[in-house]
Design a protein around this motif. Structure first.
Motif, short mmCIF file in Angstrom:
data_model
loop_
_atom_site.label_atom_id
_atom_site.label_comp_id
_atom_site.label_asym_id
_atom_site.label_seq_id
_atom_site.Cartn_x
_atom_site.Cartn_y
_atom_site.Cartn_z
N VAL A 150 0.83 -1.22 0.00
CA VAL A 150 0.00 0.00 0.00
C VAL A 150 0.85 1.25 0.00
N GLY A 151 2.02 1.18 0.62
CA GLY A 151 2.91 2.34 0.65
C GLY A 151 3.33 2.71 -0.77
N ALA A 152 3.61 1.69 -1.58
CA ALA A 152 3.99 1.96 -2.97
C ALA A 152 2.80 2.55 -3.73
N ALA A 153 1.62 2.01 -3.48
CA ALA A 153 0.42 2.53 -4.15
C ALA A 153 0.20 3.99 -3.76
N ALA A 154 0.41 4.31 -2.49
CA ALA A 154 0.26 5.69 -2.04
C ALA A 154 1.33 6.57 -2.70
N HIS A 155 2.53 6.04 -2.79
CA HIS A 155 3.64 6.79 -3.39
C HIS A 155 3.34 7.15 -4.84
N TYR A 156 2.90 6.17 -5.63
CA TYR A 156 2.57 6.47 -7.02
C TYR A 156 1.36 7.39 -7.13
N SER A 157 0.44 7.26 -6.17
CA SER A 157 -0.69 8.19 -6.16
C SER A 157 -0.18 9.62 -5.95
N HIS A 158 0.74 9.76 -5.01
CA HIS A 158 1.32 11.09 -4.74
C HIS A 158 1.99 11.66 -5.99
N ILE A 159 2.75 10.82 -6.66
CA ILE A 159 3.46 11.29 -7.86
C ILE A 159 2.45 11.72 -8.92
N ASP A 160 1.40 10.92 -9.05
CA ASP A 160 0.37 11.27 -10.03
C ASP A 160 -0.31 12.59 -9.67
N MET A 161 -0.52 12.82 -8.39
CA MET A 161 -1.13 14.09 -7.98
C MET A 161 -0.24 15.25 -8.41
N ILE A 162 1.05 15.09 -8.24
CA ILE A 162 1.97 16.16 -8.64
C ILE A 162 1.88 16.39 -10.15
N ALA A 163 1.84 15.29 -10.91
CA ALA A 163 1.75 15.43 -12.37
C ALA A 163 0.47 16.17 -12.75
N ARG A 164 -0.63 15.81 -12.10
CA ARG A 164 -1.92 16.42 -12.44
C ARG A 164 -1.97 17.88 -11.97
N ILE A 165 -1.36 18.15 -10.82
CA ILE A 165 -1.30 19.54 -10.36
C ILE A 165 -0.51 20.37 -11.37
N ALA A 166 0.60 19.81 -11.84
CA ALA A 166 1.43 20.55 -12.81
C ALA A 166 0.64 20.86 -14.08
N ARG A 167 -0.14 19.90 -14.55
CA ARG A 167 -0.97 20.15 -15.75
C ARG A 167 -1.98 21.25 -15.47
N LEU A 168 -2.57 21.18 -14.29
CA LEU A 168 -3.58 22.16 -13.90
C LEU A 168 -2.97 23.57 -13.85
N LEU A 169 -1.71 23.63 -13.48
CA LEU A 169 -1.05 24.93 -13.37
C LEU A 169 -0.47 25.38 -14.71
#
Length: 787
Positions: free
Chosen positions: A61-80
RNA sequence: GGGCUCGUGGUCUAGCGGUUAUGACGUCUGCCUUACACGCAGGAGGCCGAGAGUUCGAAUCUCUCCGAGCCCACCA
């Protein structure tokens, strides 16, 4: 507002769940291509995504959370407004997959023909990889799966090899024989960074050594009696008054009856064991230093299979270390030279992968020099921003202690070291970079010649592979197409961000930094995001051996990826460790269900065309100003990629301000229980607008539900093409009303409760003067008898 | 032994010098209220690890101690 929603509908289920997500996943597969745009006028944002290691279940689950976090950053960057390069790769080289293959087919790697073994390993990897891609996609990872890369592909390995060849040409690589950390279970040398220590029960054996000059005895304590025959000296601390008179004398090794000098040395501690230490090749790292310092003659008595050599005498020859230890103790007891045996906990160096004790064995290995690179890295460190600043120190600490990096491994499934040796004089033959070479199988390129003796035949290929970090440390070069696509490279290197786990700062982060710095004269990234660990619900590290690893797949099935992601975002501040908690994930699901129900309500009352801000009622202006304040705060958090702060602010606003207060205030009006058409429309427009805006804010964190609502209510195009919303309202006087409104509503609810009235019963209560603007909505909301 | 984090209601967590300390989960009570009972509303529950100091004022800054976690380096 786009008013022609697609065939996408809000799910009819009462809760937000996985099946509502699956339809979105399908929609994305067919309609949404989140690729790096080239050409583009937007600024680039390239992410050095960690290629997950495919070593089999259970996933973490830690890895799943980690990739989720990375994806959030990618999506935030697109949003910005960034043009985001979000690659995804699979790390497929190295020992774990070899072990997995051995286990799966019940074979031994080194007893299987190499080509055959590699084929089996590749097959096993393909299966594991497919499963892992499935997990990443179900998490909603918006990476470029069409261009998925693999570290064991010919192209990737050619890059690893050519970067090695570049380093060789620069003189940064050398072949050295020095005591190396050797793991018998893995059959290879490993780096210091791959060792972990554990306190294991051990026996401290006190041995009586006779002096050669007299019958006096000196007691020596050791945890490694099997190394007796490799003993080259005994040291005692010169300040140790019990023993310093022995300095300069000689002692006789029991069993072997060889004389060794007794030497004074600071590293012997008077307060441990007997105060006298035997120095053997090689019991521990201190022995290595002492042999060098005291110029002792090394005796290597353990072979590469972990068995004692014939130098140790008939009875020990061929025994593995553990058995030899028992045997030698028995032999020593027979001779009555064992004074006593104590049970102690001994800090034992273990191989991080096989968890077996490592031995120090002199072997010839390739090394990458790190001294110069460390200095250059230290120089440039201030150019590197850590999103979680406390983690910078981990890298700095490690840089101080890191030695030259042993890069060769005696394994099969890895990138081959592209070197042949002259059959005549043994000189290494290094080919030109740019191609993938397999020296254990193929001859060197046609026309190869030994630079030392001119020989042009009978070359011997190196059978070793590289440390897998040699591959993964150039991921930043691979994904930016170093020496392959100058246009892309210029746009994306140095990369904007390296996200990674805290446990691989010493390896992946450090090695990548020094290698890329060496090759490109630049640090490979501008920012580092070090993520925390996922611990179990009691705060303990999850590990396969403890059996407390939580598999994310059933969690995602049960609560949905969005609930998992929202939990992962909101549970603990960026970079902090977090405890896994199913109950909290279900709490996140409740929030998403709340959001879904708001959307159902908004859809039910209907939405109207845009209404100018000036035409809106005061209540509607109020919530838009609150929303605007939220936008500003969330934007500020998103500019720091702080999904933790953002997710909590979004939840707080949505639930406690928007749903509990605003929606209750305008519900009657939105339903049309009001004969003023303009006010009805005002409510419907504001409800719709607020939800629309909230979905954009939420989209980086919980992309499924936000897009599902978006597609069902607002647009036929995915929400993920949107930019950050800017409302441009600034009636800040309304912000002062928020607290008063919430307080007033609460007061009325309390009164009704006190008087045992239901919430829809009439009540007589006066509305404070400061809230007169909201009077009609408040009267309708609470069913107030207007005084 | 050295270093780095961190101790805030039962659990997790925000706040990091200024009015009665944030939120979530849990818990208790009442309530089917034309989105949602996986809901709504209300309540209980905290000397912000301990002590000292700085300050007009400290959860917030400093020091000491206690406790937890992680990392590094020696233990033969």
């Amino acid at each position: 507002m786009e008013t022609s929603p697609t065939k996408m509908q809000l799910p009819s289920d009462k809760t937000w769940n996985r099946s509502a997500e699956s339809e979105i996943e399908k929609f994305w597969d067919e309609n949404v291509k989140l690729k790096f745009e080239s050409p583009s006028t937007k600024p680039s944002f390239a992410i050095d995504t960690p290629p997950p290691y495919t070593s089999g279940k259970p996933w973490h689950v830690g890895a799943a959370a980690h990739y989720s976090h990375i994806d959030m950053i990618a999506r935030i960057a697109r949003l910005l407004g960034y043009n985001v390069l979000f690659p995804v790769g699979m790390d497929r080289n190295g020992i774990p997959i070899e072990r997995y293959t051995e286990k799966k087919y019940n074979i031994s790697m080194k007893r299987t023909e190499r080509g055959k073994f590699l084929e089996l390993a590749k097959g096993a990897l393909d299966e594991l990889e497919a499963e892992m891609i499935g997990i990443l996609k179900s998490l909603g990872l918006s990476a470029d799966f069409q261009n998925l890369y693999r570290t064991d592909s010919e192209k990737y390995r050619a890059l690893t090899q050519s970067t090695f060849i570049e380093e060789w040409k620069r003189g940064n690589v050398y072949i050295g024989t020095r005591p190396s950390n050797y793991c018998y279970a893995c059959g290879t040398t490993i780096a210091d960074a791959e060792i972990e220590y554990e306190d294991l029960p051990s026996k401290l054996v006190y041995l009586k050594f006779r002096l050669s000059e007299s019958d006096t005895r000196i007691i020596v304590a050791t945890t490694r009696p099997e190394l007796l025959s490799a003993c080259s000296a005994i040291i005692v601390n010169p300040k140790d008054e019990r023993l310093n008179s022995f300095i300069g004398k000689n002692a006789v090794i029991p069993l072997y009856l060889r004389e060794v000098p007794i030497i004074g040395h600071e590293s012997a501690r008077a307060d441990f064991g007997s105060g006298a230490v035997m120095v053997c090749s090689y019991g521990d790292y201190n022995d290595v230093l002492l042999f060098k310092e005291l110029k002792l003659k090394e005796r290597i008595i353990i072979d590469q299979n972990g068995r004692l050599t014939k130098d140790t005498g008939e009875e020990l020859t061929g025994l593995p270390v553990g058995e030899a230890r028992k045997k030698v103790i028995a032999l020593l007891q027979e001779q009555d030279v064992v004074d006593k045996i104590e049970d102690i906990k001994h800090r034992t160096p273990l191989c991080e992968r096989s968890k077996t004790p490592i031995e120090l064995l002199p072997l010839e290995e390739y090394y990458l020099k790190t001294a110069d690179l460390k200095a250059r890295l230290a120089d440039q460190l201030r150019e590197l921003t850590f999103l979680t600043s406390k983690h910078k120190q981990i890298l700095i600490d490690w840089m101080e202690t890191a030695l030259d990096w042993p890069i060769s491994r005696r394994r099969f499934y890895g990138t081959e070291i592209p070197v042949w040796y002259c059959g005549k004089c043994g000189e290494p033959i290094i080919p030109e970079g740019g191609k993938y070479y397999v020296p254990w199988r193929d001859p060197p390129p046609a026309g190869s010649k030994c630079i030392a003796c001119g020989n042009s035949e009978n070359f011997i290929g190196d059978i070793r592979t590289f440390d897998t970090w040699m591959d993964s440390s150039v991921s930043a070069l691979f994904v930016t197409k170093y020496k392959e696509d100058d246009v892309l490279y210029a746009k994306t290197y140095p990369m904007m961000l390296r996200p990674q786990g805290v446990e691989i700062v010493r390896t992946w982060l450090f090695y990548s930094a020094i290698r890329c710095l060496s090759l490109t004269d630049q640090l490979p990234w501008k920012n580092i995001f070090i993520d925390g660990h996922g611990l179990d619900e009691h705060g303990e590290k999850m590990s396969k051996s403890k059996g407390n690893v939580v598999d994310p797949i059933p969690i995602i099935e049960k609560y949905g990826a969005d609930a998992f992601r929202f939990w992962a975002a909101s549970e603990s501040s960026m970079g902090s460790n977090y405890l896994f908690s199913e109950i909290k994930i279900s709490g996140a699901e409740k929030f998403l269900t709340k959001v879904l129900n708001i959307a159902k309500f908004v859809k039910e009352v209907g939405y109207t065309d845009k209404i100018a801000y000036g035409e809106l009622t005061p209540t509607d202006k109020w919530i838009l100003n609150e929303l605007n304040r939220l936008n500003e705060k969330v934007e500020e958090a998103y500019r720091r990629f702080d999904f933790f702060a953002a997710s909590n602010m979004i939840r707080d606003f949505t639930w406690n301000v928007f749903a509990s207060n605003y929606i209750e205030m305008v519900k009657n009006r939105a339903y049309g229980n009001n004969n003023k058409e303009r006010e009805v429309k005002s409510a419907r427009y504001t409800l719709s607008e607020t939800l629309r805006n909230l979905m954009i804010l939420l989209s980086p964190i919980s992309p499924f539900i936000s897009d599902r609502i978006w597609l069902s209510l607002y647009s036929k195009d995915s929400i993920h093409a949107r930019e950050f919303p800017h409302l441009k309202v600034s009636d800040s006087k309304y912000l002062e009303s928020t607290e008063r409104l919430i307080e007033f509503n609460s007061m009325v609810w309390r009164e009704k409760r006190k008087n045992k009235l239901s919430l829809r019963d009439k009540i007589t209560i006066s509305i404070p003067e400061e809230l007169r603007e909201f009077k009609s909505d408040l009267i309708a909301m609470h069913n107030i008898n207007a005084p």
